[in-house]
Design an enzyme around this catalytic site. Structure first.
Site, PDB file in Angstrom:
ATOM      1  N   HIS A 103       0.839  -1.202   0.000  1.00 24.84           N
ATOM      2  CA  HIS A 103       0.000   0.000   0.000  1.00 24.84           C
ATOM      3  C   HIS A 103       0.871   1.248   0.000  1.00 24.84           C
ATOM      4  O   HIS A 103       1.973   1.243   0.558  1.00 24.84           O
ATOM      5  CB  HIS A 103      -0.870   0.057   1.260  1.00 24.84           C
ATOM      6  N   MET A 241      -8.075   1.778   0.052  1.00 19.89           N
ATOM      7  CA  MET A 241      -6.694   2.289   0.008  1.00 19.89           C
ATOM      8  C   MET A 241      -5.810   1.492  -0.948  1.00 19.89           C
ATOM      9  O   MET A 241      -4.599   1.406  -0.743  1.00 19.89           O
ATOM     10  CB  MET A 241      -6.096   2.254   1.417  1.00 19.89           C
ATOM     11  N   SER A 242      -6.415   0.905  -1.940  1.00 16.60           N
ATOM     12  CA  SER A 242      -5.589   0.047  -2.815  1.00 16.60           C
ATOM     13  C   SER A 242      -6.252  -0.076  -4.177  1.00 16.60           C
ATOM     14  O   SER A 242      -6.963   0.817  -4.619  1.00 16.60           O
ATOM     15  CB  SER A 242      -5.464  -1.348  -2.178  1.00 16.60           C
ATOM     16  N   ASN A 265     -17.269  -2.072   6.161  1.00 12.92           N
ATOM     17  CA  ASN A 265     -17.857  -1.097   7.093  1.00 12.92           C
ATOM     18  C   ASN A 265     -18.615  -0.084   6.250  1.00 12.92           C
ATOM     19  O   ASN A 265     -18.328   0.070   5.060  1.00 12.92           O
ATOM     20  CB  ASN A 265     -16.754  -0.385   7.895  1.00 12.92           C
TER      21      ASN A 265
HETATM   22  N1  HPA Z   1     -12.002   3.622   4.160  1.00 14.68           N
HETATM   23  C1  HPA Z   1     -10.882   3.357   3.482  1.00 14.68           C
HETATM   24  N2  HPA Z   1     -10.415   2.117   3.308  1.00 14.68           N
HETATM   25  C2  HPA Z   1     -11.121   1.102   3.814  1.00 14.68           C
HETATM   26  C3  HPA Z   1     -12.316   1.325   4.535  1.00 14.68           C
HETATM   27  C4  HPA Z   1     -12.771   2.659   4.730  1.00 14.68           C
HETATM   28  O1  HPA Z   1     -13.811   2.929   5.353  1.00 14.68           O
HETATM   29  N3  HPA Z   1     -12.759   0.101   4.913  1.00 14.68           N
HETATM   30  C5  HPA Z   1     -11.886  -0.820   4.439  1.00 14.68           C
HETATM   31  N4  HPA Z   1     -10.897  -0.216   3.757  1.00 14.68           N
END
Ligand code: HPA
Length: 303
Positions: A103, A241-242, A265
């Protein structure tokens, strides 16, 4: 407190040592896989995101190649990322899996982050499934949903540049053109053939496969409510983030690519729930079976 939030090397500038040339990394990977006979030229690759590494355990006759054994590949430091290639067979088809990815928030450049994918393209994969955890910005999504990434945008800093692997072109580019045509042609990086297989698999196994636009951010912090609101207003369904650099790298190298997110989430401005990396890993484990069904179907029908 900061130690628990930020990976140890978060503020590390990209390594002062220049990475060895791509050709050295590729030669090392080829050397490791060439003795593997029928598995030495896997046509299918898969990137296993946070908590999704379990699929790697269902690969038959696995050969494990830790990233640290390939010159020029950075070690994966994020929790839930093993940092190894696994070469073997899934649904009777040779496959190479990346169990764990790199990352930008670990301090890696976009080139470092995409090098493992460029290597898979270099050894000749023609199809790639990229999986990841993501926050759901679309209020219709639920935690645990699988979402096919049919569009994306990136807020990651930096330029990816042209992939280091040869890009198949039907007509030779004029010599003055330094960027391959396929790199400019980014309107649809989601391969429709693979998307169809994924949709059919979801119907067959009775689970819902949603689709949506993924927005890549650098992290490592999750978004503020204001950011979630802004991202949703801009049309994003997922935030993570990827994935986008990997999808761009692979599709620019002529590889058919499919991105699939697990909503771990809800990133909703008015829901006072904050995400936690441990919960993210838990939800991914629950989604791993469905993801595996999709990858198996692509292995079976994607040839
Ligand atoms: N934001 C950014 N990256 C993530 C999230 C999030 O809420 N959940 C899992 N990866």
């Amino acid at each position: 407190m900061f130690e628990t939030i930020f990976p140890a090397n978060f503020d590390r500038a990209a390594s002062p040592d220049p990475a060895p040339p791509f050709s050295d990394s590729l030669a090392a990977l080829r050397e490791r896989i060439s003795p593997l006979g029928e598995f030495s030229k896997p046509p299918l690759g898969v990137v296993l995101g946070s908590g999704l590494g379990g699929l790697a355990d269902s690969i038959d006759s696995p050969t494990v190649i830790p990233y640290r054994e390939i010159p020029g590949l950075a070690a994966s430091t994020a929790a839930g990322h093993r940092g190894e290639f696994i070469v073997g067979q899934l649904a009777s088809r040779p496959i190479i899996a990346m169990a764990g990815r790199l990352h930008v928030y670990e301090g890696h450049s976009l080139q470092d982050v995409t090098r493992p994918v460029a290597l898979m393209a270099g050894i000749g994969i023609s199809q790639l499934v990229v999986s990841c955890a993501a926050g759901g910005l679309n209020p219709a999504f639920s935690v645990g949903d699988l979402v096919l990434i049919n569009e994306h945008s990136s807020w990651l800093d930096g330029k990816l540049g042209a992939p280091p692997v040869a890009v198949p072109t039907t007509t030779p580019s004029p010599p003055e053109r330094s960027v391959p045509d396929s790199f400019r042609r980014r309107l649809n990086t989601c391969a429709p053939e693979l998307a169809q297989i994924a949709q059919r698999t979801a119907r067959k196994h009775g689970f819902q496969l949603r689709h949506g636009m993924y927005l890549a951010v650098s992290g490592p912090n999750y978004e503020t409510r204001a950011e979630c609101r802004m991202m949703r207003n801009l049309g994003a369904d997922l935030v993570g983030m990827s994935t986008v650099p990997e999808i761009l790298c692979a599709s620019s190298a002529g590889v058919q690519t499919l991105g699939v997110s697990v909503v771990t989430n809800l990133a909703l401005p008015d829901a006072p729930i904050t995400a936690d990396h441990a919960d993210v890993l838990d939800v991914c484990e629950q989604a791993a079976d469905r993801l595996q069904q999709i990858v198996r179907a692509i292995a079976t029908h994607g040839a």
